[in-house]
Design a protein around this motif. Structure first.
Motif, PDB file in Angstrom:
ATOM      1  N   SER A 103      92.737  65.034  12.753  1.00  0.00           N
ATOM      2  CA  SER A 103      93.018  64.337  11.496  1.00  0.00           C
ATOM      3  C   SER A 103      92.419  62.944  11.611  1.00  0.00           C
ATOM      4  O   SER A 103      92.164  62.456  12.719  1.00  0.00           O
ATOM      5  N   ALA A 104      92.190  62.310  10.478  1.00  0.00           N
ATOM      6  CA  ALA A 104      91.570  60.986  10.480  1.00  0.00           C
ATOM      7  C   ALA A 104      92.161  60.139   9.362  1.00  0.00           C
ATOM      8  O   ALA A 104      92.477  60.640   8.286  1.00  0.00           O
ATOM      9  N   ASN A 105      92.295  58.850   9.631  1.00  0.00           N
ATOM     10  CA  ASN A 105      92.697  57.860   8.633  1.00  0.00           C
ATOM     11  C   ASN A 105      91.518  56.925   8.417  1.00  0.00           C
ATOM     12  O   ASN A 105      90.980  56.379   9.384  1.00  0.00           O
ATOM     13  N   LEU A 106      91.134  56.727   7.179  1.00  0.00           N
ATOM     14  CA  LEU A 106      89.993  55.884   6.849  1.00  0.00           C
ATOM     15  C   LEU A 106      90.461  54.680   6.061  1.00  0.00           C
ATOM     16  O   LEU A 106      91.321  54.801   5.186  1.00  0.00           O
ATOM     17  N   SER A 107      89.856  53.536   6.344  1.00  0.00           N
ATOM     18  CA  SER A 107      90.137  52.339   5.555  1.00  0.00           C
ATOM     19  C   SER A 107      88.853  51.561   5.358  1.00  0.00           C
ATOM     20  O   SER A 107      87.982  51.533   6.227  1.00  0.00           O
ATOM     21  N   LEU A 108      88.755  50.943   4.198  1.00  0.00           N
ATOM     22  CA  LEU A 108      87.581  50.160   3.832  1.00  0.00           C
ATOM     23  C   LEU A 108      87.933  48.689   3.912  1.00  0.00           C
ATOM     24  O   LEU A 108      88.938  48.254   3.358  1.00  0.00           O
ATOM     25  N   HIS A 109      87.105  47.934   4.632  1.00  0.00           N
ATOM     26  CA  HIS A 109      87.259  46.487   4.718  1.00  0.00           C
ATOM     27  C   HIS A 109      86.014  45.875   4.066  1.00  0.00           C
ATOM     28  O   HIS A 109      85.028  45.591   4.740  1.00  0.00           O
ATOM     29  N   ALA A 110      86.077  45.727   2.745  1.00  0.00           N
ATOM     30  CA  ALA A 110      84.912  45.295   1.976  1.00  0.00           C
ATOM     31  C   ALA A 110      84.474  43.883   2.346  1.00  0.00           C
ATOM     32  O   ALA A 110      83.280  43.587   2.339  1.00  0.00           O
ATOM     33  N   ALA A 111      85.398  43.007   2.676  1.00  0.00           N
ATOM     34  CA  ALA A 111      85.043  41.620   3.015  1.00  0.00           C
ATOM     35  C   ALA A 111      84.152  41.563   4.256  1.00  0.00           C
ATOM     36  O   ALA A 111      83.235  40.754   4.332  1.00  0.00           O
ATOM     37  N   GLN A 112      84.409  42.446   5.220  1.00  0.00           N
ATOM     38  CA  GLN A 112      83.589  42.479   6.433  1.00  0.00           C
ATOM     39  C   GLN A 112      82.486  43.532   6.348  1.00  0.00           C
ATOM     40  O   GLN A 112      81.758  43.744   7.314  1.00  0.00           O
ATOM     41  N   SER A 113      82.351  44.223   5.224  1.00  0.00           N
ATOM     42  CA  SER A 113      81.398  45.322   5.048  1.00  0.00           C
ATOM     43  C   SER A 113      81.563  46.348   6.170  1.00  0.00           C
ATOM     44  O   SER A 113      80.615  46.709   6.853  1.00  0.00           O
ATOM     45  N   LEU A 114      82.785  46.845   6.317  1.00  0.00           N
ATOM     46  CA  LEU A 114      83.124  47.692   7.441  1.00  0.00           C
ATOM     47  C   LEU A 114      84.008  48.859   7.005  1.00  0.00           C
ATOM     48  O   LEU A 114      84.888  48.700   6.166  1.00  0.00           O
ATOM     49  N   ILE A 115      83.744  50.032   7.571  1.00  0.00           N
ATOM     50  CA  ILE A 115      84.621  51.185   7.407  1.00  0.00           C
ATOM     51  C   ILE A 115      85.224  51.477   8.773  1.00  0.00           C
ATOM     52  O   ILE A 115      84.515  51.543   9.774  1.00  0.00           O
ATOM     53  N   ARG A 116      86.538  51.658   8.796  1.00  0.00           N
ATOM     54  CA  ARG A 116      87.255  51.906  10.048  1.00  0.00           C
ATOM     55  C   ARG A 116      87.910  53.289   9.957  1.00  0.00           C
ATOM     56  O   ARG A 116      88.570  53.606   8.962  1.00  0.00           O
ATOM     57  N   VAL A 117      87.724  54.096  11.008  1.00  0.00           N
ATOM     58  CA  VAL A 117      88.247  55.457  11.038  1.00  0.00           C
ATOM     59  C   VAL A 117      89.030  55.647  12.328  1.00  0.00           C
ATOM     60  O   VAL A 117      88.524  55.346  13.413  1.00  0.00           O
ATOM     61  N   GLU A 118      90.259  56.139  12.205  1.00  0.00           N
ATOM     62  CA  GLU A 118      91.085  56.456  13.366  1.00  0.00           C
ATOM     63  C   GLU A 118      91.246  57.968  13.417  1.00  0.00           C
ATOM     64  O   GLU A 118      91.826  58.571  12.513  1.00  0.00           O
ATOM     65  N   VAL A 119      90.723  58.587  14.486  1.00  0.00           N
ATOM     66  CA  VAL A 119      90.748  60.039  14.639  1.00  0.00           C
ATOM     67  C   VAL A 119      91.781  60.410  15.702  1.00  0.00           C
ATOM     68  O   VAL A 119      91.796  59.819  16.784  1.00  0.00           O
ATOM     69  N   THR A 120      92.626  61.386  15.384  1.00  0.00           N
ATOM     70  CA  THR A 120      93.601  61.881  16.360  1.00  0.00           C
ATOM     71  C   THR A 120      93.449  63.387  16.491  1.00  0.00           C
ATOM     72  O   THR A 120      93.042  64.069  15.547  1.00  0.00           O
ATOM     73  N   GLY A 121      93.769  63.898  17.664  1.00  0.00           N
ATOM     74  CA  GLY A 121      93.712  65.336  17.896  1.00  0.00           C
ATOM     75  C   GLY A 121      93.562  65.641  19.367  1.00  0.00           C
ATOM     76  O   GLY A 121      93.471  64.735  20.205  1.00  0.00           O
ATOM     77  N   ALA A 122      93.565  66.900  19.690  1.00  0.00           N
ATOM     78  CA  ALA A 122      93.416  67.338  21.073  1.00  0.00           C
ATOM     79  C   ALA A 122      91.938  67.306  21.468  1.00  0.00           C
ATOM     80  O   ALA A 122      91.054  67.387  20.630  1.00  0.00           O
ATOM     81  N   GLY A 123      91.698  67.182  22.749  1.00  0.00           N
ATOM     82  CA  GLY A 123      90.332  67.212  23.233  1.00  0.00           C
ATOM     83  C   GLY A 123      89.709  65.825  23.275  1.00  0.00           C
ATOM     84  O   GLY A 123      90.282  64.843  22.803  1.00  0.00           O
ATOM     85  N   GLU A 124      88.527  65.789  23.856  1.00  0.00           N
ATOM     86  CA  GLU A 124      87.826  64.520  24.007  1.00  0.00           C
ATOM     87  C   GLU A 124      86.982  64.242  22.764  1.00  0.00           C
ATOM     88  O   GLU A 124      86.308  65.135  22.247  1.00  0.00           O
ATOM     89  N   LEU A 125      87.035  63.019  22.307  1.00  0.00           N
ATOM     90  CA  LEU A 125      86.280  62.624  21.120  1.00  0.00           C
ATOM     91  C   LEU A 125      84.931  62.041  21.535  1.00  0.00           C
ATOM     92  O   LEU A 125      84.822  61.380  22.569  1.00  0.00           O
ATOM     93  N   PRO A 126      83.899  62.243  20.717  1.00  0.00           N
ATOM     94  CA  PRO A 126      82.562  61.768  21.075  1.00  0.00           C
ATOM     95  C   PRO A 126      82.411  60.252  20.903  1.00  0.00           C
ATOM     96  O   PRO A 126      83.276  59.583  20.340  1.00  0.00           O
ATOM     97  N   GLU A 127      81.297  59.727  21.378  1.00  0.00           N
ATOM     98  CA  GLU A 127      80.994  58.296  21.254  1.00  0.00           C
ATOM     99  C   GLU A 127      80.633  57.918  19.813  1.00  0.00           C
ATOM    100  O   GLU A 127      80.836  56.793  19.403  1.00  0.00           O
TER     101      GLU A 127
END
Length: 181
Positions: A77-101
């Motif tokens: 699952s993932a939570n996404l948030s937009l930070h328009a002032a910094q021109s940035l998208i932040r994504v937090e991914v959770t789940g089993a297994g190793e996540l990629p770079e």
């Protein structure tokens, strides 16, 4: 007496005043006018029924199904948030297994031009900045932080799995993606 035996000639009307003319010519004229109008409407607003790369999309269906199944298996699952002032998208991914770079993010929205039905796709590479946390930079040319855009279709994907969903009002709300059922 002779006048009784001879039938009297009836005075005929002019051809354009004949009542049968409306039935004989009027019906077909209405049908021709309606078909010309229907043809104009059909050709002026015709949508593309078949995508230009339909064969490639057909081949990718099996791969997409496998990647969706892998995401379900890993309980991603993932939570996404937009930070328009910094021109940035932040994504937090959770789940089993190793996540990629790195994760590839695709944002798609409809063209602001109402006369066309085209899709604008933004591809943003997301780099891992902490375990399960990814960030990506918005390009200045994209309209992602534009307040007129109310809906994005999102894909977070790697070669092994993908998460998809919709993001309503990205300026005001965070989005949550879960592996499809």
């Amino acid at each position: 007496m002779e006048s009784v035996l001879k039938p009297q000639k009836r005075q005929s009307d002019k051809w354009h005043k004949e009542p049968w003319l409306l039935l004989v010519v009027g019906g077909p004229l209405i049908v021709v006018a309606a078909s010309i109008f229907t043809g104009y409407v059909a050709f002026s607003g015709a949508d593309k029924v078949v995508a230009e790369d339909y064969y490639k999309q057909g081949l990718m269906i099996n791969k997409d199904i496998q990647r969706d199944a892998k995401a379900r298996e890993l309980h991603l699952s993932a939570n996404l948030s937009l930070h328009a002032a910094q021109s940035l998208i932040r994504v937090e991914v959770t789940g089993a297994g190793e996540l990629p770079e790195q994760i590839q993010m695709s944002l798609a929205n409809a063209s602001p031009n109402a006369a066309k039905v085209t899709e604008i796709v933004h591809r943003i590479p997301l780099i891992r900045v902490a375990p399960g946390v990814y960030e990506g930079e918005l390009k200045q040319t994209s309209n992602i932080s534009d307040s007129s855009v109310k809906l994005f279709h999102i894909k977070l994907e790697t070669t092994d799995w993908r998460l998809t969903g919709d993001w309503f009002e990205p300026e005001q709300k965070a989005a949550q993606l879960n592996a499809s059922k």
